[in-house]
Design a protein around this motif. Sequence first.
Motif, PDB file in Angstrom:
ATOM      1  N   GLN A  17      49.009  52.388  34.833  1.00 42.38           N
ATOM      2  CA  GLN A  17      48.726  51.268  34.053  1.00 42.38           C
ATOM      3  C   GLN A  17      49.864  50.952  33.782  1.00 42.38           C
ATOM      4  O   GLN A  17      50.826  50.072  32.757  1.00 42.38           O
ATOM      5  CB  GLN A  17      47.580  50.552  33.854  1.00 42.38           C
ATOM      6  N   GLU A  68      48.702  43.464  41.802  1.00 46.43           N
ATOM      7  CA  GLU A  68      48.366  43.641  40.217  1.00 46.43           C
ATOM      8  C   GLU A  68      47.963  41.723  40.106  1.00 46.43           C
ATOM      9  O   GLU A  68      46.956  41.718  39.846  1.00 46.43           O
ATOM     10  CB  GLU A  68      49.062  44.417  39.555  1.00 46.43           C
ATOM     11  N   SER A  72      43.464  39.853  42.719  1.00 48.91           N
ATOM     12  CA  SER A  72      42.880  39.225  42.474  1.00 48.91           C
ATOM     13  C   SER A  72      42.609  37.618  42.134  1.00 48.91           C
ATOM     14  O   SER A  72      41.379  36.857  42.288  1.00 48.91           O
ATOM     15  CB  SER A  72      42.335  39.605  40.853  1.00 48.91           C
ATOM     16  N   HIS A 108      52.688  37.299  35.160  1.00 48.14           N
ATOM     17  CA  HIS A 108      52.474  37.282  36.436  1.00 48.14           C
ATOM     18  C   HIS A 108      53.411  36.806  36.784  1.00 48.14           C
ATOM     19  O   HIS A 108      53.560  36.478  37.964  1.00 48.14           O
ATOM     20  CB  HIS A 108      51.094  38.052  36.784  1.00 48.14           C
TER      21      HIS A 108
END
Length: 208
Positions: A17, A68, A72, A108
């Motif tokens: 991470q 990532e 989601s 992101h």
Amino acid sequence: MSHTLGIRQAQKQKTRQAFLDAALALLAEQSLSSLGLREVTRAVGVAPTAFYRHFRSIADLGVALVDEALGSLHPMVRETVATTGDSEERIARGIELIADYVAAHPAHVRFVARERNGGVQPVREAIGGQLDRFAEEVKAELVKDPQTDGWSEADVLMLAHLYVDQMLITASLFLEALEGPAEERERVTRRATRQLRLITIGRDHWLD
């Protein structure tokens, strides 16, 4: 023994991470194709050889960042086109969800917007694969709506891709407006609302 393995696994995940976080921070000012392995390992504070315990290459790290950033989001994307409420309620709800995500995860969003057409092929393909999944999931929601009765599968999928593309455009605009005055975000909301209304009008009259 199992406790020791659990600690090692947790540490490995923590280091992995750390690589993702460091790369994302470095990518705020550059593209993935210009990012160097030593640059990432220096930011994490480990030897370059440690990188290969977690990723095969910078491209592999980029694919993990795509997962990532977008992995989601599938429930949120489906929610933006859920059939509950009238069209204005759905539009307002969808735009609010997008704005909230951009505010919470600007790095992101910036990464995906830049690398969607970037120079690293595996990352482009990973983003394209995620967007295709979004379109299929949106299509599954759209076929529940009586307004798509009589539509061909290809046309419903085309509409789904229109919604997904519009979500990306709206997210990019909110990202640009993030550091500006509230009026700029309101302008983006108005523009996105009008664009989604236009798609809705076309949807309502497609079979006319």
